[in-house]
Design an enzyme around this catalytic site. Structure first.
Site, PDB file in Angstrom:
ATOM      1  CD  GLU A   1     -89.339  94.582  44.471  1.00  0.00           C
ATOM      2  OE1 GLU A   1     -89.611  93.402  44.158  1.00  0.00           O
ATOM      3  OE2 GLU A   1     -90.070  95.546  44.162  1.00  0.00           O
TER       4      GLU A   1
ATOM      5  CD  GLU B   1     -90.754 100.860  42.526  1.00  0.00           C
ATOM      6  OE1 GLU B   1     -91.813 100.232  42.763  1.00  0.00           O
ATOM      7  OE2 GLU B   1     -89.670 100.287  42.291  1.00  0.00           O
TER       8      GLU B   1
END
Length: 485
Positions: free
Chosen positions: A42, A149
């Protein structure tokens, strides 16, 4: 990590020292046990000129900290595969920013093996095409793709909330999960791993974020039972299970006949009615039917019969219902009444009900119609005012009256009943005769739809008049036919 002993931002050298020590400690501990690592996670902010998030990492070391992270990871475990991971990689600007970063890293010889797409999606966005386009885009960089995810929220915005998972959304989720895995399989040369973000719906971050509410984003429900989404992914149908034991079995005696009825058992495709001459048995099958009722006509008046019902499907047969029910058919006597029913509208989900009735007088004396009342038991499916219609009655339309009663305590298949009564002008039902047709109709005042599928009195299989114990008949306030729910 980011501050020195004086509370000031650490130097680049101190930051790298701490980073290297952390990576070495963790990766060495799990060396030869974990084959792939998300080394950098991220870091993308598409609103920035270079596409990078202005984290403390960036503020101290610029883009170089990303390069160092991969270098230290390769040093710690030369055999491990090293990934960069982010969310919303299907978005054009964010995906391009990540793509550009990887190109810069590759040009510098940074050891990066793959890209991770978190893939937190919902039933409403992104599109399957957007996800596939993203996979194809990064495939051009020669890297492996991991779905890291994966989960699928059932909501489109933060204002929605369900207490239970609607069936239509279960179906939609199953369809989308299958489409996703079809994409992954189409690109199996680059998609080498898919990880679900949780094992079951009771253990998901989406039950607390972005708001606290129920959510069902995974392949297994709160009870660890496989959902339709699971079966769609493995491209199979769930194995059938033996149906539950039938409940609500009722027996009503007529003349040389016993009418039996019962509640539906989930998963059942047939029901076997068994009869005995004593409550202890033995019970022998007399019929196997697909509906929820059966009339046993192979009986003798004055003899008591005992009945049980079992449910079956391809997986097997349930145990017998318990306790047994009994009935003693009798020759017609004065005032011996029966109620016949047929479903004139068999569509269980339209905006009207059309139960038709005939009252039979098997006795030897006439019965005043005004002494009788019929009750039809149903669920209202939204507490909305109702309208009663008598579309036709041999006793005279104007002599047929209808009202609706809400039950204080809802019962299985019923929270209301329609009560049909008759004025004195309707006359009498002659001995050995019938009332003739009584054709009733019910609608909601707003004309919204019903769901009659599990209504106690509704039986779409009865398209011709037949005795039916789930409609009840009362004479002077006393139940003389049928079984209340």
């Amino acid at each position: 990590m980011f501050y020195d002993a004086n509370g000031k931002l650490a130097s680049k050298e101190l930051l790298y020292q701490r980073m290297r020590n952390h990576i070495q400690t963790v990766m060495t501990r799990y060396k030869d046990k974990i084959y792939a690592w998300d080394v950098v996670n991220e870091v993308i902010d598409a609103s920035q000129p270079d596409g990078l998030r202005r984290s403390l990492w960036y503020q101290i070391a610029g883009e170089e900290y990303i390069e160092k992270a991969f270098e230290y990871a390769r040093e710690a475990d030369p055999k491990a595969k090293l990934f960069i991971n982010d969310y919303n990689t299907h978005e054009s600007a964010k995906g391009q920013a990540l793509y550009n970063l990887i190109q810069r890293l590759q040009a510098k010889g940074v050891p990066i093996d793959g890209v991770g797409h978190q893939t937190h999606v919902s039933l409403y966005y992104p599109t399957i095409a957007e996800i596939e386009n993203s996979i194809v885009k990064f495939k051009a960089l020669g890297l492996e793709t991991h779905i890291t995810e994966l989960d699928m929220s059932v909501y489109s915005d933060n204002s929605q909330k369900y207490e239970t998972f609607p069936d239509n959304l279960k179906t939609k989720q199953a369809t989308l999960y299958k489409q996703l895995f079809d994409v992954f399989k189409r690109h199996k040369d680059t998609v080498t791993s898919v990880t679900l973000w949780g094992k079951d719906d009771s253990n998901t971050w989406l039950r607390t974020s972005p708001v606290a509410r129920n959510n069902w984003p995974l392949l297994f429900d709160e009870r660890l039972q496989s959902k339709p989404a699971y079966w769609s992914v493995i491209e199979s149908s769930p194995p059938p299970t033996i149906p539950a034991v039938p409940t609500g079995v009722a027996a009503n005696a007529g003349s040389a006949a016993v009418d039996l009825s019962w509640n539906a058992s989930t998963g059942a495709t047939s029901y076997t009615v068994k009869r005995a001459s004593a409550s202890s048995g033995p019970y022998a099958p007399v019929a196997t039917v697909t509906g929820l009722s059966y009339t046993d006509s192979a009986v003798i008046n004055g003899v008591t019969y005992y009945y049980v019902v079992s449910a079956g499907n391809t997986a097997g047969t349930s145990a017998n219902s318990a306790p047994p029910v009994s009935a003693t058919p009798q020759q017609g006597t004065p005032g011996n009444l029966a109620l016949q029913y047929r479903a004139a509208d068999t569509n269980a989900s339209d905006n009207q009900m059309k139960p038709f009735f005939i009252i039979k007088n098997n006795g030897t004396a006439a019965v005043p119609a005004s002494s009788l009342k019929i009750r039809y038991w149903f669920t209202i499916d939204g507490d909305t005012p109702l309208t009663f219609h008598s579309d036709y009655a041999a006793l005279g339309n104007t002599n047929v009256l209808g009202s609706f009663v809400k039950l204080n305590t809802p019962k299985t298949g019923a929270d209301y009943y329609m009560e049909v009564s008759f004025s004195a002008a309707a006359g009498s039902i002659p001995a050995g005769g019938t009332s003739g047709d009584i054709q009733t109709r019910i609608n909601k005042n707003d004309w919204s739809s019903f769901n009659e599928a599990n209504d106690y009195s509704f039986d779409p299989a009865k398209t011709s008049y037949a005795n039916w114990s789930r409609v009840t008949l009362y004479q002077n306030g006393q139940l003389v036919w049928g079984t209340e729910p």
